[in-house]
Every structure is written in structure tokens, then in C-alpha cells.
Design a protein around this motif. Sequence first.
Motif, PDB file in Angstrom:
ATOM      1  N   MET A   1       0.813  -1.108  -0.085  1.00  0.00           N
ATOM      2  CA  MET A   1      -0.066   0.053   0.053  1.00  0.00           C
ATOM      3  C   MET A   1       0.856   1.075  -0.115  1.00  0.00           C
ATOM      4  O   MET A   1       1.775   1.246   0.582  1.00  0.00           O
ATOM      5  N   ARG A   2       0.527   2.237  -0.857  1.00  0.00           N
ATOM      6  CA  ARG A   2       1.233   3.349  -0.840  1.00  0.00           C
ATOM      7  C   ARG A   2       0.329   4.683  -0.899  1.00  0.00           C
ATOM      8  O   ARG A   2      -0.563   4.660  -1.763  1.00  0.00           O
ATOM      9  N   LEU A   3       0.517   5.535  -0.466  1.00  0.00           N
ATOM     10  CA  LEU A   3      -0.182   7.040  -0.254  1.00  0.00           C
ATOM     11  C   LEU A   3       0.673   7.739  -1.168  1.00  0.00           C
ATOM     12  O   LEU A   3       1.660   8.161  -0.933  1.00  0.00           O
ATOM     13  N   THR A   4      -0.088   8.622  -2.041  1.00  0.00           N
ATOM     14  CA  THR A   4       0.489   9.585  -2.790  1.00  0.00           C
ATOM     15  C   THR A   4       0.216  11.033  -2.711  1.00  0.00           C
ATOM     16  O   THR A   4       0.954  11.720  -3.141  1.00  0.00           O
ATOM     17  N   GLU A  26       2.627  -3.508   9.535  1.00  0.00           N
ATOM     18  CA  GLU A  26       3.824  -4.370   9.817  1.00  0.00           C
ATOM     19  C   GLU A  26       4.744  -4.421   8.448  1.00  0.00           C
ATOM     20  O   GLU A  26       4.302  -4.585   7.296  1.00  0.00           O
ATOM     21  N   ASP A  27       5.757  -4.144   8.749  1.00  0.00           N
ATOM     22  CA  ASP A  27       6.934  -4.419   7.672  1.00  0.00           C
ATOM     23  C   ASP A  27       7.474  -5.817   7.643  1.00  0.00           C
ATOM     24  O   ASP A  27       7.201  -6.499   8.581  1.00  0.00           O
ATOM     25  N   PRO A  28       8.231  -5.930   6.621  1.00  0.00           N
ATOM     26  CA  PRO A  28       8.818  -7.342   6.202  1.00  0.00           C
ATOM     27  C   PRO A  28       9.721  -7.867   7.592  1.00  0.00           C
ATOM     28  O   PRO A  28       9.878  -9.124   7.943  1.00  0.00           O
ATOM     29  N   ILE A  43       4.625   8.385  11.808  1.00  0.00           N
ATOM     30  CA  ILE A  43       5.964   7.608  11.295  1.00  0.00           C
ATOM     31  C   ILE A  43       5.260   6.565  10.367  1.00  0.00           C
ATOM     32  O   ILE A  43       6.060   6.642   9.211  1.00  0.00           O
ATOM     33  N   ALA A  44       4.415   5.876  10.572  1.00  0.00           N
ATOM     34  CA  ALA A  44       3.872   4.958   9.461  1.00  0.00           C
ATOM     35  C   ALA A  44       3.392   5.833   8.146  1.00  0.00           C
ATOM     36  O   ALA A  44       3.387   5.321   7.099  1.00  0.00           O
ATOM     37  N   LEU A  45       2.718   6.901   8.427  1.00  0.00           N
ATOM     38  CA  LEU A  45       2.435   7.683   7.153  1.00  0.00           C
ATOM     39  C   LEU A  45       3.596   7.952   6.536  1.00  0.00           C
ATOM     40  O   LEU A  45       3.739   8.022   5.217  1.00  0.00           O
ATOM     41  N   GLY A  46       4.638   8.428   7.132  1.00  0.00           N
ATOM     42  CA  GLY A  46       5.861   8.798   6.378  1.00  0.00           C
ATOM     43  C   GLY A  46       6.574   7.467   5.600  1.00  0.00           C
ATOM     44  O   GLY A  46       6.963   7.734   4.535  1.00  0.00           O
ATOM     45  N   LEU A  56       4.594  -2.684   3.368  1.00  0.00           N
ATOM     46  CA  LEU A  56       3.924  -2.625   4.356  1.00  0.00           C
ATOM     47  C   LEU A  56       2.440  -3.319   4.379  1.00  0.00           C
ATOM     48  O   LEU A  56       1.721  -3.300   3.461  1.00  0.00           O
ATOM     49  N   GLU A  57       1.875  -4.138   5.428  1.00  0.00           N
ATOM     50  CA  GLU A  57       0.880  -4.860   5.465  1.00  0.00           C
ATOM     51  C   GLU A  57      -0.075  -4.228   6.428  1.00  0.00           C
ATOM     52  O   GLU A  57       0.295  -4.003   7.447  1.00  0.00           O
TER      53      GLU A  57
END
Length: 80
Positions: A1-4, A26-28, A43-46, A56-57
Motif C-alpha cells: 500500500m502506498r499513499l501519494t 507491519e513491515d517485512p 511515522i507510519a504515514l511517512g 507494509l501490510e
Amino acid sequence: MRLTNSKEIMEFRYAVAKCKGGVWLEDPDGNKFNLRSVISQYIALGELLQDKGETLELFCSNPEDEGHFMKFFKNNPGTL
């Protein structure tokens, strides 16, 4: 997922705010970003705005909360 863009960020934060249970990314490596915490959320939004966002899941502890994100993804198909 990626926000732009800022619209996606606001809609994502709105979906998180509507949730009744825990929500996290959660990251890998197994690091978890608690989206119910404002600091962790920033932090997650960054991370979602960077190239790492695609790894990220998203998880919800309450299955009913998944509907908020399904609506978000339907309205923002480019984030998948």
C-alpha cells in the motif's frame, strides 16, 4: 500500500479513526506501527509515502473494522 497525496492521507486517517479495535501496519522485518497512536501514525504515514510503503501490510484486530479500509481502497484504487 502506498499513499501519494494529501487526500489519500486524510481518508486513510479517517478510516483509522472509525475503527473500534487495534489497527497496525507491519513491515517485512516484523516491526509494527500502531495506528491508534498519533506518534506511530505519523511515522507510519511517512513510510507509506516512501518506497517502503509497498512492503507494509495492514492488520485490524476487529474484523468489522476491515470494512472501513475496503471502502478506502475502493475509493483510492491506486493505493493498493
